[in-house]
Design an enzyme around this catalytic site. Sequence first.
Site, PDB file in Angstrom:
ATOM      1  N   THR A 110      -2.703   5.729  -4.223  1.00 51.50           N
ATOM      2  CA  THR A 110      -1.571   6.470  -3.642  1.00 51.50           C
ATOM      3  C   THR A 110      -0.280   6.189  -4.408  1.00 51.50           C
ATOM      4  O   THR A 110       0.495   7.099  -4.678  1.00 51.50           O
ATOM      5  CB  THR A 110      -1.388   6.085  -2.160  1.00 51.50           C
ATOM      6  OG1 THR A 110      -1.371   4.668  -2.051  1.00 51.50           O
ATOM      7  CG2 THR A 110      -2.513   6.615  -1.321  1.00 51.50           C
ATOM      8  N   THR A 111      -0.079   4.924  -4.782  1.00 53.81           N
ATOM      9  CA  THR A 111       1.135   4.569  -5.533  1.00 53.81           C
ATOM     10  C   THR A 111       1.116   5.270  -6.883  1.00 53.81           C
ATOM     11  O   THR A 111       2.119   5.860  -7.313  1.00 53.81           O
ATOM     12  CB  THR A 111       1.217   3.037  -5.725  1.00 53.81           C
ATOM     13  OG1 THR A 111       1.092   2.425  -4.446  1.00 53.81           O
ATOM     14  CG2 THR A 111       2.533   2.635  -6.349  1.00 53.81           C
TER      15      THR A 111
ATOM     16  N   ASP B  59       0.862  -1.183   0.000  1.00 53.71           N
ATOM     17  CA  ASP B  59       0.000   0.000   0.000  1.00 53.71           C
ATOM     18  C   ASP B  59       0.901   1.236   0.000  1.00 53.71           C
ATOM     19  O   ASP B  59       1.650   1.468   0.954  1.00 53.71           O
ATOM     20  CB  ASP B  59      -0.888  -0.039   1.255  1.00 53.71           C
ATOM     21  CG  ASP B  59      -1.837   1.142   1.322  1.00 53.71           C
ATOM     22  OD1 ASP B  59      -2.492   1.417   0.311  1.00 53.71           O
ATOM     23  OD2 ASP B  59      -1.895   1.803   2.368  1.00 53.71           O
TER      24      ASP B  59
END
Length: 544
Positions: free
Chosen positions: A101-102, A68
């Site tokens: 998010t990545t 994550d």
Amino acid sequence: MVGERGAQLQQPVLILPEDTRRYIGRDAQRMNILAGKVLGETIRTTLGPKGMDKMLVDSLGDIVVTNDGVTILKEMDIEHPAAKMLVEVAKTQEDEVGDGTTTAVVLAGELLKKAEDLLDMDIHPTIISMGYRKAAKKAQEILDDIAITADDEETLLKVAMTAMTGKGSEKARKPLAELVVKAVKQVEENGEVDKDHIKIEKKEGGSADDSELVQGVIIDKERVHPGMPKEVKNAKIALLNCPLEVKETEVDAEIRITDPSQMQKFVEQEEEMIKEMVKTIVDTGANVVFCQKGIDDLAQHYLAKEGVLAVRRVKKSDMEKLSKATGGSIVTNVKDLSPDDLGEAGRVIEKKVAGEEMIYVEDCKEPKAVTILARGSTEHVVSEVERAIEDAIGVVSAVIEDKKIVAGGGAPEVELAKRLRDYAETVSGREQLAIQAFADALEIIPKTLAENAGMDSIDALVDLRTAHEESTTMGLDVFEGKVVDMLEAGVIEPYRVKKQAVQSAAEAAEMILRIDDVIAASPEEEGEGEGEGPEGMGGEMPSM
């Protein structure tokens, strides 16, 4: 005299304290761009269903295993100031949408990398920034155009499953996705979802398949007295934000007792006060009490005698969720408690989960707060399951609120790149090059998906570009290793994930590009090397 004045004039003028490091112009830009690139490269390998995990070990030896993006960046001890700015991008993405998010950080890193090539061509940073801004604005318009309106249950399930693919809980993604969709739909009010009303309680033991949704709240506490019932059906629940104890005097007081009988009366009076409190509670019809403060031993005894199940020191957030789930009001004075303040639940039961007692408040009528109990074989597995559930809750909430989706598998990025190249040709001057660079940078997402799946990234990109001449929803199926229609494959993402990722990546890249002077104080002044001191800004490589 003249000699003295001449000597004075020759003294160096110190504006900044000693030990201060300063990087000016291209040095500052190169250093910041390098930090962004390194950060993007670090988490690139975690992107997509075939992304790998990172193991992060902190100074105390605690381990986190995750892919994550935001968790990795929060856990890494990042010292470089420009890299910290990119961590903010991930945090914003997490708060706004809960997923992507990545993507946001990888995209920001790639935008900086492409900007470096333009800087080498002597294009001014301000022009690059303006080009990026125009491209980001145009990208939002294109996203609006390619977004598809949908919020039916099947779509929500696919969105949740897409968010969970590639996480540690992937094998149980269908049952988990069903739990998440049910939970989000349950707490939705007027088309809006407050994610705080979905509580995730994690317990190791069992497998991810054993995770369950409770139509109510699970409290990680136990009964205060063994004489209390373990289970109460048709529960009438009192929610108290006051201690069930004898009240201390507000001011320091001294009580002089001259006779042992007075002492006896004093004790009896205290007992009578506690009895009165318990009687007030029982008279309202309450058979379960959740108390945010303490419960006196004597009060526990009387409550147990009356067959009331009581729990003490319940967290404020849990009290609010109990209120939402049962429809009860939180009362701050026992005397004010009335039957109307009581909440209702089908049953309240104490169960043993993974060797610990927990109180389940379940079968609430129309709960506006629910609990997902996440299970996994070990502490690290269950933490990763929890992160997957959080991401899924974020994306399902976004689709319910916006009612808009886009295809996954790199499809929107390829379409954006294609249309931005066409748009670049309509822009005159050097900004055109910046818009083209922005378009090229977007293709890092499908490229990375292909690389992580062991495919040839160039072949995959060429096939994708060709497929997008026909349809905007063609993306990479990394399991089959070919280009397919993502809507048919059920790989879909919320429109908001892409919108936010492109927007925040562009803004962070612009901000970093406009910096031409970095003045770093010595680490001692920043509190024992915690600040953005020179170590974090070493010449060769940003420390992270």
